[in-house]
Design a protein around this motif. Structure first.
Motif, PDB file in Angstrom:
ATOM      1  N   MET A  30       0.813  -1.210   0.000  1.00 39.00           N
ATOM      2  CA  MET A  30       0.000   0.000   0.000  1.00 39.00           C
ATOM      3  C   MET A  30       0.843   1.254   0.000  1.00 39.00           C
ATOM      4  O   MET A  30       1.932   1.289   0.568  1.00 39.00           O
ATOM      5  CB  MET A  30      -0.889   0.009   1.234  1.00 39.00           C
ATOM      6  CG  MET A  30      -2.099  -0.846   1.051  1.00 39.00           C
ATOM      7  SD  MET A  30      -2.968  -0.923   2.560  1.00 39.00           S
ATOM      8  CE  MET A  30      -1.694  -1.475   3.576  1.00 39.00           C
ATOM      9  N   LEU A  31       0.314   2.295  -0.631  1.00 39.96           N
ATOM     10  CA  LEU A  31       0.934   3.611  -0.546  1.00 39.96           C
ATOM     11  C   LEU A  31      -0.146   4.574  -0.068  1.00 39.96           C
ATOM     12  O   LEU A  31      -1.242   4.619  -0.654  1.00 39.96           O
ATOM     13  CB  LEU A  31       1.488   4.039  -1.907  1.00 39.96           C
ATOM     14  CG  LEU A  31       2.151   5.415  -1.922  1.00 39.96           C
ATOM     15  CD1 LEU A  31       3.401   5.426  -1.063  1.00 39.96           C
ATOM     16  CD2 LEU A  31       2.507   5.830  -3.346  1.00 39.96           C
ATOM     17  N   HIS A  32       0.140   5.315   0.946  1.00 37.26           N
ATOM     18  CA  HIS A  32      -0.801   6.281   1.530  1.00 37.26           C
ATOM     19  C   HIS A  32      -2.145   5.637   1.840  1.00 37.26           C
ATOM     20  O   HIS A  32      -3.176   6.307   1.772  1.00 37.26           O
ATOM     21  CB  HIS A  32      -1.017   7.474   0.595  1.00 37.26           C
ATOM     22  CG  HIS A  32       0.247   8.222   0.284  1.00 37.26           C
ATOM     23  ND1 HIS A  32       1.097   8.694   1.257  1.00 37.26           N
ATOM     24  CD2 HIS A  32       0.818   8.568  -0.894  1.00 37.26           C
ATOM     25  CE1 HIS A  32       2.125   9.293   0.691  1.00 37.26           C
ATOM     26  NE2 HIS A  32       1.985   9.227  -0.612  1.00 37.26           N
ATOM     27  N   GLY A  33      -2.151   4.361   2.129  1.00 35.67           N
ATOM     28  CA  GLY A  33      -3.397   3.693   2.478  1.00 35.67           C
ATOM     29  C   GLY A  33      -4.198   3.194   1.282  1.00 35.67           C
ATOM     30  O   GLY A  33      -5.283   2.642   1.456  1.00 35.67           O
ATOM     31  N   TYR A  34      -3.684   3.367   0.086  1.00 38.81           N
ATOM     32  CA  TYR A  34      -4.347   2.815  -1.089  1.00 38.81           C
ATOM     33  C   TYR A  34      -3.707   1.463  -1.406  1.00 38.81           C
ATOM     34  O   TYR A  34      -2.499   1.421  -1.681  1.00 38.81           O
ATOM     35  CB  TYR A  34      -4.184   3.727  -2.303  1.00 38.81           C
ATOM     36  CG  TYR A  34      -4.883   5.060  -2.183  1.00 38.81           C
ATOM     37  CD1 TYR A  34      -6.172   5.234  -2.690  1.00 38.81           C
ATOM     38  CD2 TYR A  34      -4.257   6.129  -1.572  1.00 38.81           C
ATOM     39  CE1 TYR A  34      -6.811   6.458  -2.571  1.00 38.81           C
ATOM     40  CE2 TYR A  34      -4.890   7.357  -1.451  1.00 38.81           C
ATOM     41  CZ  TYR A  34      -6.167   7.516  -1.951  1.00 38.81           C
ATOM     42  OH  TYR A  34      -6.804   8.719  -1.845  1.00 38.81           O
ATOM     43  N   PRO A  35      -4.488   0.379  -1.391  1.00 38.97           N
ATOM     44  CA  PRO A  35      -3.900  -0.889  -1.806  1.00 38.97           C
ATOM     45  C   PRO A  35      -3.481  -0.790  -3.272  1.00 38.97           C
ATOM     46  O   PRO A  35      -4.297  -0.378  -4.107  1.00 38.97           O
ATOM     47  CB  PRO A  35      -5.034  -1.895  -1.636  1.00 38.97           C
ATOM     48  CG  PRO A  35      -6.037  -1.216  -0.763  1.00 38.97           C
ATOM     49  CD  PRO A  35      -5.902   0.244  -1.020  1.00 38.97           C
ATOM     50  N   VAL A  36      -2.214  -1.078  -3.561  1.00 33.20           N
ATOM     51  CA  VAL A  36      -1.772  -0.952  -4.951  1.00 33.20           C
ATOM     52  C   VAL A  36      -1.534  -2.309  -5.608  1.00 33.20           C
ATOM     53  O   VAL A  36      -1.720  -2.460  -6.812  1.00 33.20           O
ATOM     54  CB  VAL A  36      -0.504  -0.090  -5.099  1.00 33.20           C
ATOM     55  CG1 VAL A  36      -0.797   1.353  -4.792  1.00 33.20           C
ATOM     56  CG2 VAL A  36       0.609  -0.596  -4.227  1.00 33.20           C
ATOM     57  N   MET A  37      -1.139  -3.292  -4.835  1.00 29.22           N
ATOM     58  CA  MET A  37      -0.861  -4.585  -5.436  1.00 29.22           C
ATOM     59  C   MET A  37      -0.944  -5.660  -4.359  1.00 29.22           C
ATOM     60  O   MET A  37      -0.700  -5.387  -3.186  1.00 29.22           O
ATOM     61  CB  MET A  37       0.534  -4.602  -6.034  1.00 29.22           C
ATOM     62  CG  MET A  37       0.558  -5.027  -7.488  1.00 29.22           C
ATOM     63  SD  MET A  37       2.186  -4.906  -8.161  1.00 29.22           S
ATOM     64  CE  MET A  37       1.901  -3.787  -9.507  1.00 29.22           C
TER      65      MET A  37
ATOM     66  N   MET B 219      -3.179   2.677  11.363  1.00 34.91           N
ATOM     67  CA  MET B 219      -2.715   2.559  12.750  1.00 34.91           C
ATOM     68  C   MET B 219      -1.208   2.756  12.893  1.00 34.91           C
ATOM     69  O   MET B 219      -0.739   3.203  13.934  1.00 34.91           O
ATOM     70  CB  MET B 219      -3.116   1.197  13.335  1.00 34.91           C
ATOM     71  CG  MET B 219      -2.297   0.049  12.836  1.00 34.91           C
ATOM     72  SD  MET B 219      -2.941  -1.529  13.382  1.00 34.91           S
ATOM     73  CE  MET B 219      -1.588  -2.601  12.944  1.00 34.91           C
ATOM     74  N   THR B 220      -0.434   2.442  11.831  1.00 35.81           N
ATOM     75  CA  THR B 220       1.015   2.626  11.953  1.00 35.81           C
ATOM     76  C   THR B 220       1.468   3.991  11.470  1.00 35.81           C
ATOM     77  O   THR B 220       2.480   4.508  11.941  1.00 35.81           O
ATOM     78  CB  THR B 220       1.784   1.571  11.144  1.00 35.81           C
ATOM     79  OG1 THR B 220       1.353   1.656   9.781  1.00 35.81           O
ATOM     80  CG2 THR B 220       1.544   0.178  11.664  1.00 35.81           C
ATOM     81  N   GLY B 221       0.736   4.574  10.544  1.00 36.33           N
ATOM     82  CA  GLY B 221       1.140   5.868  10.005  1.00 36.33           C
ATOM     83  C   GLY B 221       2.218   5.774   8.948  1.00 36.33           C
ATOM     84  O   GLY B 221       2.677   6.791   8.430  1.00 36.33           O
ATOM     85  N   LEU B 222       2.656   4.566   8.612  1.00 36.69           N
ATOM     86  CA  LEU B 222       3.661   4.417   7.560  1.00 36.69           C
ATOM     87  C   LEU B 222       3.011   4.674   6.198  1.00 36.69           C
ATOM     88  O   LEU B 222       1.882   4.246   5.951  1.00 36.69           O
ATOM     89  CB  LEU B 222       4.243   3.009   7.584  1.00 36.69           C
ATOM     90  CG  LEU B 222       5.143   2.677   8.769  1.00 36.69           C
ATOM     91  CD1 LEU B 222       5.361   1.188   8.860  1.00 36.69           C
ATOM     92  CD2 LEU B 222       6.462   3.406   8.640  1.00 36.69           C
ATOM     93  N   GLY B 223       3.732   5.380   5.333  1.00 37.62           N
ATOM     94  CA  GLY B 223       3.152   5.718   4.035  1.00 37.62           C
ATOM     95  C   GLY B 223       3.231   4.569   3.059  1.00 37.62           C
ATOM     96  O   GLY B 223       2.314   4.327   2.270  1.00 37.62           O
ATOM     97  N   TYR B 224       4.347   3.845   3.084  1.00 38.23           N
ATOM     98  CA  TYR B 224       4.550   2.771   2.121  1.00 38.23           C
ATOM     99  C   TYR B 224       4.803   1.497   2.899  1.00 38.23           C
ATOM    100  O   TYR B 224       5.763   1.411   3.660  1.00 38.23           O
ATOM    101  CB  TYR B 224       5.750   3.093   1.239  1.00 38.23           C
ATOM    102  CG  TYR B 224       5.979   2.100   0.134  1.00 38.23           C
ATOM    103  CD1 TYR B 224       5.120   2.040  -0.957  1.00 38.23           C
ATOM    104  CD2 TYR B 224       7.049   1.219   0.166  1.00 38.23           C
ATOM    105  CE1 TYR B 224       5.317   1.131  -1.983  1.00 38.23           C
ATOM    106  CE2 TYR B 224       7.254   0.306  -0.854  1.00 38.23           C
ATOM    107  CZ  TYR B 224       6.385   0.270  -1.920  1.00 38.23           C
ATOM    108  OH  TYR B 224       6.575  -0.633  -2.936  1.00 38.23           O
ATOM    109  N   LEU B 225       3.943   0.521   2.764  1.00 35.46           N
ATOM    110  CA  LEU B 225       4.130  -0.680   3.562  1.00 35.46           C
ATOM    111  C   LEU B 225       3.480  -1.894   2.906  1.00 35.46           C
ATOM    112  O   LEU B 225       2.666  -1.768   1.982  1.00 35.46           O
ATOM    113  CB  LEU B 225       3.582  -0.486   4.985  1.00 35.46           C
ATOM    114  CG  LEU B 225       2.064  -0.544   5.195  1.00 35.46           C
ATOM    115  CD1 LEU B 225       1.764  -0.621   6.677  1.00 35.46           C
ATOM    116  CD2 LEU B 225       1.381   0.674   4.617  1.00 35.46           C
ATOM    117  N   GLY B 226       3.892  -3.048   3.405  1.00 34.05           N
ATOM    118  CA  GLY B 226       3.263  -4.286   2.982  1.00 34.05           C
ATOM    119  C   GLY B 226       2.647  -4.948   4.203  1.00 34.05           C
ATOM    120  O   GLY B 226       3.230  -4.941   5.273  1.00 34.05           O
ATOM    121  N   VAL B 227       1.458  -5.501   4.047  1.00 34.78           N
ATOM    122  CA  VAL B 227       0.788  -6.167   5.158  1.00 34.78           C
ATOM    123  C   VAL B 227       0.664  -7.645   4.806  1.00 34.78           C
ATOM    124  O   VAL B 227       0.247  -7.983   3.690  1.00 34.78           O
ATOM    125  CB  VAL B 227      -0.599  -5.552   5.410  1.00 34.78           C
ATOM    126  CG1 VAL B 227      -1.313  -6.298   6.536  1.00 34.78           C
ATOM    127  CG2 VAL B 227      -0.469  -4.085   5.754  1.00 34.78           C
TER     128      VAL B 227
END
Lengths: 342, 511
Positions: free
Chosen positions: A184-191, A264-272
């Motif tokens: 995700m980037l900025h909370g938008y699932p991208v892939m 909840m984490t506030g990270l802009g770019y992340l994988g869940v």
């Protein structure tokens, strides 16, 4: 001399002689492929402040945050804090047949030990290998000494619920439990992709160790493409089962979980990373602040093609809510669906 | 300011600062920019020798003013003599004195100066206007002849310089007029040491130009023990100028001639019980040791202080300044090429180790040590040891292996084995630990790939750091590291693909 038919075929697919060895930077840019340097400089560094890393690098904190949000996570059986605890590890798993021991600060799946059942005094791993209580203690001491943690810091060992993966997904994997990674980037699932292990990857879901990466359509939760060692495949290399056109259950829940993790984490770019339990449904396993790039291979789409629209959208609507973000992603990142599985 | 702007400012600033300092050092302070660029110096040694007869001795040798004043490495060797330097109206004199000396005595005085500098014979303003020269007393017809010569020369010259040239051309000319021959013969009969010069001085005096003897040394290292070359110093109304009477039209050239003594007075004066006193000069061309040349203690730039350190401290920096170069190679190999390594800067340390030993032998040793260590490490892992004791055990085993290798290679006649103690042992122990972990976690393929990658990067860094020109720059122009820093900053903002990614994504196709 290659014959004429072959030559025209090669031209049709845009295949060039050098594609056997490499692709030019220009070609990759046209495909929107994101390299590590670009990921770090353009997406990681500006969006993920250093101080937030501990939220996701420490699984205890991540789990606490997720539970506060009402998210489903694997139940914690116990946390081993000291060598004293390590000696009593059997006390912690008393009455449990299946469990997972992992370092709270591990990365890349390092130091995770999965126990499926007991055999007398010993424990049995999914591969069938037996683990003695001594081995277990030793593993915990290694975790406590920081052997698997980032930067070798002293660490704690976490004992938690062993996810019983949904039958639908275990069918796609040779041993091991497949997990779903949403970037995700900025909370938008991208892939998104599903990672299934193979004989070669030995229960692990790291793509460079030979696991299969299966791209998932953001809009529908349907698997669209699969790769093994970077090459497109349609069937599992060991099981021979078709990997394309599988509907991931509870897809909307999964997307909601992923976006909540971002909030909840506030990270802009992340994988869940999410696993689907047969009875409990999707469980959040961990959040990764440095998700890898193999996901674009699995989906056959350069990440940049999805990251750039999100950056633009985020600039336009900086306060969009969870639903709006999911709706945007579903609308814009719909994959060309292959024919459904028969 | 945007991040890009800040970066650009920093890069330009660092490059300008580093380049500017280096240019200043190279152009103004004379530190050669390219290694092996020669900067030569002349070493002129005056040797005063005489035969002492057992009485008190005092020797006075006139010294080159400029050299003494600049302190350009003069030194005097005079065992058992009291030595002193006298200054009198800008003229320096070395004074040696001793009691009761016997036998042949030799006193030395050395001057060093950079090649191509001034000869010391430049026009020098007179401190006070010299008194009008004595009119030489020449008997009868000789006086008339001399006067004639001077008048004749004056008629063809405009100033003291051209008069000097005109007179000495005639004096040196064998087929000159009757009057010259007449006067010349007189001086030869008078048995002066240098009749031509004595005649020249008198004729110049007749023309109202004060002139006196000066001495020079020919800058050629072919003939040792050359006698001082008599020169003439004359006053042109404002300056004292030096010319060689044998080549009257030529100004003294700093590349050929060094004017040792001027200002009148004797070059050498020896008093006491002394016979056969004389002074000879030996000239040697010498390469200036860089350490002397780059002794920049006076330089206002702090950045140069590395060279102001004592030599032993500098030796440490010889290696330290190489680390940034290794780091630069690591940045290139990792961020532009994408070679996987064990840890980020382990290859730099390995490369430093390679500098100690020949790389091929070092790689062989490293492989043996890592291989054997890894095997022991797996044996240890069966004992279920805790992590810290296990790493410590690895260190002990690596140490013993190193000793063993040292002894074996010594027995086999490779002296290199002994040097391995300098091989950073901790690095190997740590590599073992890291590698065995990756071996267990990610499989042997990953472990071997990363160790090989580290070795490749280390070897590249080694070859980069081993270029002597680069070592030279790092050591003598440490400010150039700022340019390197600018380069690293630029790579830090490189968002393009790594070379390895071109291969990694070779199968990438649009779905």
């Amino acid at each position: 001399m290659p014959d004429a038919a072959e030559k025209t075929a090669a031209e049709d697919t845009g295949e060039r002689w050098w594609h056997r060895w490499f692709r030019t930077p220009r070609e990759l840019r046209e495909l929107g492929v994101v390299g590590i340097n670009m990921r770090n400089a353009r997406f990681l560094l500006p969006n993920n402040p250093r101080r937030l890393y501990d939220l996701v690098d420490n699984k205890l904190r991540t789990k606490a945050l997720a539970e506060a949000e009402g998210m489903k996570v694997a139940e914690t059986y116990g946390v081993l804090l000291s060598p004293h605890d390590a000696n009593r590890v059997e006390k912690f798993v008393e009455g449990r047949d299946a469990f997972v021991i992992k370092p709270t600060r591990g990365s890349g799946g390092k130091g995770i030990m999965v126990i499926d059942k007991r055999a007398g005094k010993n424990f049995v791993k999914p591969s069938g290998a037996e683990v003695t209580p001594g081995d277990l203690k030793n593993h915990v001491s290694n975790i406590l000494a920081g052997l698997f943690s980032l930067g070798g810091k002293r660490d704690y060992a976490l004992i938690e619920y062993r996810v019983q993966p949904a039958k639908l997904l275990t069918a796609l994997s040779f041993q091991g439990a497949p997990d779903i990674r949403v970037v995700m980037l900025h909370g938008y699932p991208v892939m998104a992709m599903l990672r299934a292990s193979t004989k070669e990857s030995d229960g692990r879901s790291n793509l460079h160790q030979g696991a299969v990466g299966i791209g998932i359509d953001i809009a529908t939760g349907m698997t669209v493409r699969a790769i093994h060692h970077g090459k497109p495949i349609t069937e599992h290399p060991d099981l021979g089962i078709g990997l394309i056109g599988v509907q991931i259950p509870d897809w909307d829940t999964i997307l909601h979980m992923a976006v909540t993790c971002q909030l909840m984490t506030g990270l802009g770019y992340l994988g869940v990373d999410i696993m689907i339990d047969e009875t409990l449904g999707p469980l959040m396993i961990e959040v990764n602040a440095r998700p890898g790039l193999a996901i674009q291979m699995a989906n056959g789409i350069g990440l940049l093609r999805r990251l750039e629209p999100v950056v633009a959208q985020h600039l336009k609507h900086p306060t969009a809510d969870l639903e709006a973000k999911i709706a945007f992603s579903k609308k814009h990142f719909r994959a060309k669906l292959p024919p459904a599985r028969d | 300011m945007t991040p890009q702007g800040k970066l650009l400012t920093a890069v330009i600033g660092l490059t300008a600062l580093g380049g500017g300092l280096a240019a200043y050092k190279s152009h103004k302070l004379g530190v050669p920019f390219w290694q092996g660029e020669r900067v030569d110096e002349w070493l002129v040694e005056a040797k005063v020798s005489f035969l002492a007869t057992g009485k008190q001795v005092k020797a006075r040798l006139s010294l080159p003013t400029d050299a003494v004043r600049k302190g350009s490495g003069q030194e005097s060797g005079s065992l058992g003599y009291h030595y002193d330097e006298e200054e009198n109206q800008d003229e320096y004199t070395a004074v040696w004195s001793a009691r009761e000396r016997e036998d042949t005595q030799a006193l030395y005085y050395r001057v060093r100066f950079k090649q191509g500098l001034a000869s010391g014979g430049e026009p020098r303003p007179a401190l006070e206007k010299p008194a009008a020269p004595d009119v030489p007393k020449l008997p009868g017809s000789l006086g008339a002849a001399a006067q004639n010569i001077v008048n004749q020369a004056k008629s063809v010259s405009a100033d003291p310089d051209s008069l000097f040239v005109a007179l000495f051309r005639q004096i040196n000319d064998a087929s000159s007029s009757q009057e010259y021959v007449l006067v010349k013969r007189h001086y030869e009969k008078e048995a002066v040491v240098n009749p031509n010069i004595a005649m020249g001085i008198d004729l110049l005096g007749l023309a109202g130009i004060p002139a006196r003897l000066a001495y020079g040394v020919r800058l050629s290292d072919e003939n040792a023990g050359q006698a001082p070359i008599p020169l003439l110093e004359y006053y042109d109304g404002a300056f004292w100028k030096v010319r060689d009477p044998l080549e009257p039209s030529k100004l003294p050239d700093g590349r050929e001639m060094f004017v040792w003594h001027r200002g009148g007075g004797p070059l050498l004066e020896v008093s006491g019980g002394v016979e056969n006193s004389r002074v000879t000069f030996t000239v040697a061309k010498d390469r200036i040791p860089l350490a002397t040349l780059t002794d920049l203690r006076d330089s206002p730039f702090l950045i140069s202080t590395i060279l102001a350190l004592p030599v032993s401290e500098r030796a440490v920096f010889r290696y330290i300044v190489l680390i940034p170069l290794g780091a630069f190679v690591v940045v290139i190999m990792r961020n532009l090429i994408g070679v996987p390594t064990l840890g980020t800067f382990m290859p730099v340390l390995l490369a430093l180790a390679l500098l100690e030993i020949a790389p091929l032998k070092a790689i062989l040793m490293f492989s043996i040590l890592v291989g054997a260590g890894l095997w022991f490490r797996f044996l240890l892992s069966r004992m279920n040891l805790l992590v810290v004791p296990r790493v410590a055990a690895c260190v002990v085993i690596v140490t013993l292996l190193m000793m063993l290798m040292g002894v074996v290679s010594f027995q086999l006649g490779f002296s290199v084995g002994i040097k391995i103690t300098l091989f950073p042992m901790i690095i190997i122990a740590w590599t073992l630990e890291r590698m065995s972990l990756i071996w267990e976690e990610e499989g042997k393929r990953s472990a071997l790939v990363q160790v090989t990658g580290s070795m490749v990067v280390a070897v590249c860094a080694y070859y980069f750091m081993n270029v002597s020109q680069i070592q030279y720059w790092a050591f003598y122009f440490p400010e150039m590291l700022l340019i390197l820093l600018a380069g690293i900053l630029l790579i830090g903002r490189y968002t393009g693909y790594r070379l390895s990614e071109l291969i990694r994504f070779k199968t990438f196709k649009n779905a």
